[in-house]
Design an enzyme around this catalytic site. Structure first.
Site, mmCIF file in Angstrom:
data_model
loop_
_atom_site.group_PDB
_atom_site.id
_atom_site.type_symbol
_atom_site.label_atom_id
_atom_site.label_comp_id
_atom_site.label_asym_id
_atom_site.label_seq_id
_atom_site.Cartn_x
_atom_site.Cartn_y
_atom_site.Cartn_z
ATOM 1 C CD GLU A 1 -3.162 0.664 0.260
ATOM 2 O OE1 GLU A 1 -2.584 1.677 -0.183
ATOM 3 O OE2 GLU A 1 -4.376 0.478 0.116
ATOM 4 C CG ASN B 1 -8.294 2.976 0.876
ATOM 5 O OD1 ASN B 1 -7.088 2.932 1.082
ATOM 6 N ND2 ASN B 1 -9.049 1.901 0.879
ATOM 7 C CG ASP C 1 -7.158 0.528 -2.160
ATOM 8 O OD1 ASP C 1 -6.777 1.346 -1.304
ATOM 9 O OD2 ASP C 1 -7.066 -0.699 -1.998
#
Length: 291
Positions: free
Chosen positions: A19, A147, A201
């Site tokens: 991420e 997010n 995302d």
């Protein structure tokens, strides 16, 4: 439509939940995290050098600091690593069953840090603005999976994803670039992800004001024009891309983190790797955290 270079592999690995890629302008390297393995990674594309640092808690994001080191969004709040690797808490707020998730540094140098419940409970997370002195203000309470966060080139707009809504929202930022404060307003839908195309995302904004969004369970990265029109979809060889950021010496390469959680290594060997789309656009230099 132009023909883009093929998607390449920057770092081949099997991160459980890769991420939050961020380009460290001062050190010319990519910083990214593996949330569930509690690791902060760096990668220098000029020579392939990589580093891995373990954190004591799940780490949702890591961003460069103006004075060196990193600011990290951990399970129990926001912490700092100094250039020597020493750790200290900046804002600690432990909530049972909750962890930090994606984060971004605003044009004024503050960190906007999101959170979520481990069980993805509706309204179980929030979005906070944390300044260098540790002051934290809750901007958005009761979000579900906080997010992607990003700002338009002039700083007048902020983009944001609460992933399960399937929507990228946009806010007005009074004062524009460099303006301090958490008083964003005028929340409205910027783009909506249709059923079956995945979930929004992480995101980033390029120099033309276009918004690039990684689609979890969608196997693609999309680019939306400043007026919210979808004008490019780049398919990637994994089902769960998680976030994207421009990097490289001229900020023209788009790095994409991915997740291996839920993937079969035999049929998805690149799941968890960091991918790169060379020369797809012109990124903006991202500010370092002020603390």
């Amino acid at each position: 439509m132009p023909e883009w270079p093929a998607v390449a592999v920057a770092v081949r690995t099997q991160a459980r939940l890769g991420e939050g890629p961020a380009w460290d302008v001062a050190r010319q390297r990519l910083v990214w995290v593996d949330i569930l393995n509690s690791r902060v990674h760096t990668y220098d594309p000029s020579d392939g050098t990589r580093t891995v640092m373990a954190t004591e808690q799940h780490v949702g994001a890591a961003k460069p600091r103006a004075g060196g080191g990193l600011v990290v969004n951990l399970r129990d709040g926001v912490g700092l690593y100094g250039p020597d690797g020493a750790f200290s808490w900046l804002h600690r707020e432990a909530v049972p069953g909750r962890r930090g998730n994606d984060a971004a540094v605003a044009p004024d140098g503050a960190l906007w840090a999101g959170s979520m419940a481990y069980g993805e409970d509706v309204g179980g997370g929030d979005l906070k603005r944390v300044t260098g002195d540790g002051t934290a203000v809750t901007v958005l309470p009761e979000v579900t999976v906080s997010n992607g966060i990003g700002w338009s080139p002039d700083g007048s707009l902020m983009y944001y994803n609460d992933t399960p809504t399937r929507r990228v929202d946009v806010f007005d930022v009074p004062g524009g670039a460099g303006a301090a404060g958490a008083d964003v307003s005028g929340r409205r839908a910027f783009a909506e992800i249709e059923e079956g195309a995945g979930y929004p995302d992480g995101l980033t904004v390029d120099a033309d004001g276009c918004v690039w969004v990684a689609l979890w369970d969608g196997g693609a990265v999309r680019r939306y024009t400043p007026d919210g029109r979808l004008d490019l979809t780049v398919e990637v060889p994994v089902r769960r891309p998680t976030a994207c950021a421009f990097g490289g010496p001229d900020l023209r390469d788009l790095y994409v983190t991915t997740a291996s959680v839920g993937a079969d290594p035999a049929s998805a060997p690149l799941a968890g790797s960091v991918l790169v789309l060379p020369g797809v656009g012109q990124g903006l230099p991202q500010p370092a955290f002020e603390g």
